[in-house]
Design a protein around this motif. Structure first.
Motif, mmCIF file in Angstrom:
data_model
loop_
_atom_site.group_PDB
_atom_site.id
_atom_site.type_symbol
_atom_site.label_atom_id
_atom_site.label_comp_id
_atom_site.label_asym_id
_atom_site.label_seq_id
_atom_site.Cartn_x
_atom_site.Cartn_y
_atom_site.Cartn_z
ATOM 1 N N CYS A 1 -35.475 -59.658 -23.893
ATOM 2 C CA CYS A 1 -36.713 -59.576 -23.105
ATOM 3 C C CYS A 1 -37.029 -60.850 -22.312
ATOM 4 O O CYS A 1 -37.743 -60.797 -21.320
ATOM 5 N N THR B 1 -38.942 -63.275 -23.321
ATOM 6 C CA THR B 1 -40.275 -63.811 -23.664
ATOM 7 C C THR B 1 -40.204 -65.246 -24.187
ATOM 8 O O THR B 1 -41.088 -66.054 -23.939
ATOM 9 N N CYS B 2 -39.160 -65.572 -24.898
ATOM 10 C CA CYS B 2 -39.074 -66.905 -25.533
ATOM 11 C C CYS B 2 -38.482 -67.959 -24.606
ATOM 12 O O CYS B 2 -38.350 -69.123 -24.998
ATOM 13 N N ASP C 1 -40.727 -61.883 -28.699
ATOM 14 C CA ASP C 1 -40.975 -60.448 -28.664
ATOM 15 C C ASP C 1 -39.788 -59.729 -29.303
ATOM 16 O O ASP C 1 -39.786 -59.449 -30.498
ATOM 17 N N CYS C 2 -38.703 -59.511 -28.525
ATOM 18 C CA CYS C 2 -37.585 -58.703 -29.048
ATOM 19 C C CYS C 2 -36.780 -59.435 -30.134
ATOM 20 O O CYS C 2 -36.179 -58.807 -30.988
ATOM 21 N N ARG C 3 -36.738 -60.762 -30.096
ATOM 22 C CA ARG C 3 -35.911 -61.603 -30.997
ATOM 23 C C ARG C 3 -34.431 -61.251 -30.902
ATOM 24 O O ARG C 3 -33.674 -61.446 -31.845
ATOM 25 N N PRO D 1 -43.576 -68.299 -28.599
ATOM 26 C CA PRO D 1 -43.603 -66.942 -28.032
ATOM 27 C C PRO D 1 -42.311 -66.190 -28.337
ATOM 28 O O PRO D 1 -41.215 -66.704 -28.091
#
Ligand code: FES
Length: 343
Positions: A45, A47-48, A39-41, A37
């Motif tokens: 965010c 997400t990861c 998102d922004c990398r 997962p």
């Protein structure tokens, strides 16, 4: 130079990737075509956000909204920012299917069968692409039972670094694998297996450890001990092994060897059958008190049949002790695994 990163997904499937010291885990996953997962990398965010079970890393740059100091102190990390400083084991917050990956399938040859007793059989497999089969000590694979359309799950009793992989099976009347191993199996048979899987694996020991095995639940703990021969533990490790009858006892000689080679490792065993010649007759619970549990300063690893696992959990509760971590795996006669971490 690169490090090995184990990505353990929510469905228990584990994939291993190589990650360089200047590469983020997200970049290495992408190269391996595994979509963890993201998102922004950019560390913004969250997400990861994943949990690191073992290993050292540089957490990289991120903002508090993505990962708080408390979360970081509790082992949470951001794969889009982190770079490894040692091999890592990460728990990824998605299924393997969502990450567009799956367990790998391997072909093997049956290289040994040892019938310890009427109740217990051990077999060993030579895996064709052994270098491609990585696993964490304590994990299992699904094995296709030759001559049937059935699969059964078995934990490795060998360590991850050993070339020959071995497994312990409790034989059951009418069981698919039991029938194969006791009647039809021949050295040289071809066998397929899929994995590795499971979250019942040895973490870096942050406390003394108590390993508890019921019957062939000894297998994953043998794998953990073999691994500890190569990575001597910083804390004492004690194993309690309980079986029903004397004939169920296996690998006491292996445990003796480990007691000589692993610093701080000790073990004891007990047999439930009152006619047993064992020094301890009864259940493993009779060997567990608050000092065995280091008054809670202990990591517990428990593997056995469901009734034994529940009895041990209830016994530890009744002592009023909360272990620092508690990992358990239940197996049923059909060798289906249920793995969990209790608080
Ligand atoms: Fe946004 Fe990692 S993907 S913080």
């Amino acid at each position: 130079m690169s490090f090995q990163v184990a990505l353990n997904f929510e469905d228990g499937i584990t994939r291993f990737i190589e990650c360089g010291p200047d590469e983020t885990v997200a970049e290495a996953s992408y190269k391996a075509r595994i979509n963890i997962p993201l998102d922004c990398r950019d560390g913004a965010c969250g997400t990861c956000k994943s949990l690191c079970d073992s290993g050292r890393y540089d957490g990289g740059d991120y903002i508090d909204e993505a990962l708080t100091d408390d979360e970081a102190a509790n082992g949470y990390c951001l794969p889009c920012q982190m770079t490894p400083r040692s091999d890592l084991v990460l728990r990824i917050p998605s299924s393997s299917a969502a990450a567009k990956t799956a367990a790998a399938t391997h072909t093997a040859t049956l290289v040994d069968i040892k019938r310890h007793s009427a109740s217990t059989v051990e077999f060993a497999l030579g895996i064709e692409d052994r270098d491609a089969l990585d696993f964490l000590p304590g994990q299992y694979v699904n094995i296709a039972v030759p001559g049937t359309d059935q699969t059964r799950s078995y934990s490795f009793s060998s360590g991850p670094s050993q070339s020959r992989t071995s497994f312990l099976v409790r034989t059951v009347e009418g069981g698919a694998m039991s029938g194969y191993l006791t009647a039809n199996a021949r050295v040289g048979d071809r066998i397929e297996l899929t994995g590795p899987m499971g979250s019942f694996y040895l973490r870096e020991l942050a406390h003394p450890a108590l390993l508890l095995a019921g019957g062939t639940g000894l297998a994953p703990l043998l794998s953990m001990l073999e691994d500890l021969t190569r990575k001597p533990p910083a804390h004492p490790v004690h194993l309690l092994y309980g079986v029903t009858t004397d004939e169920d006892l296996v690998h006491l000689d292996t445990l003796e060897e480990y007691a000589e080679t692993i610093p701080g490792f000790t073990f004891d065993h007990c047999v439930a059958d009152p006619r047993s010649s064992a020094r301890n007759r009864g259940f493993v619970t009779s060997l567990i008190d608050s000092s065995t549990l280091h008054e809670g300063d202990v990591d517990v690893y428990l593997c056995g049949p469901p009734a034994m696992v529940e009895a041990v959990r209830g016994h530890i509760d009744s002592l009023g002790v909360s272990p620092a971590s508690f990992h358990y795996e239940k197996f049923t006669p059909a060798a289906v695994r249920q793995t969990a971490d209790a608080a």
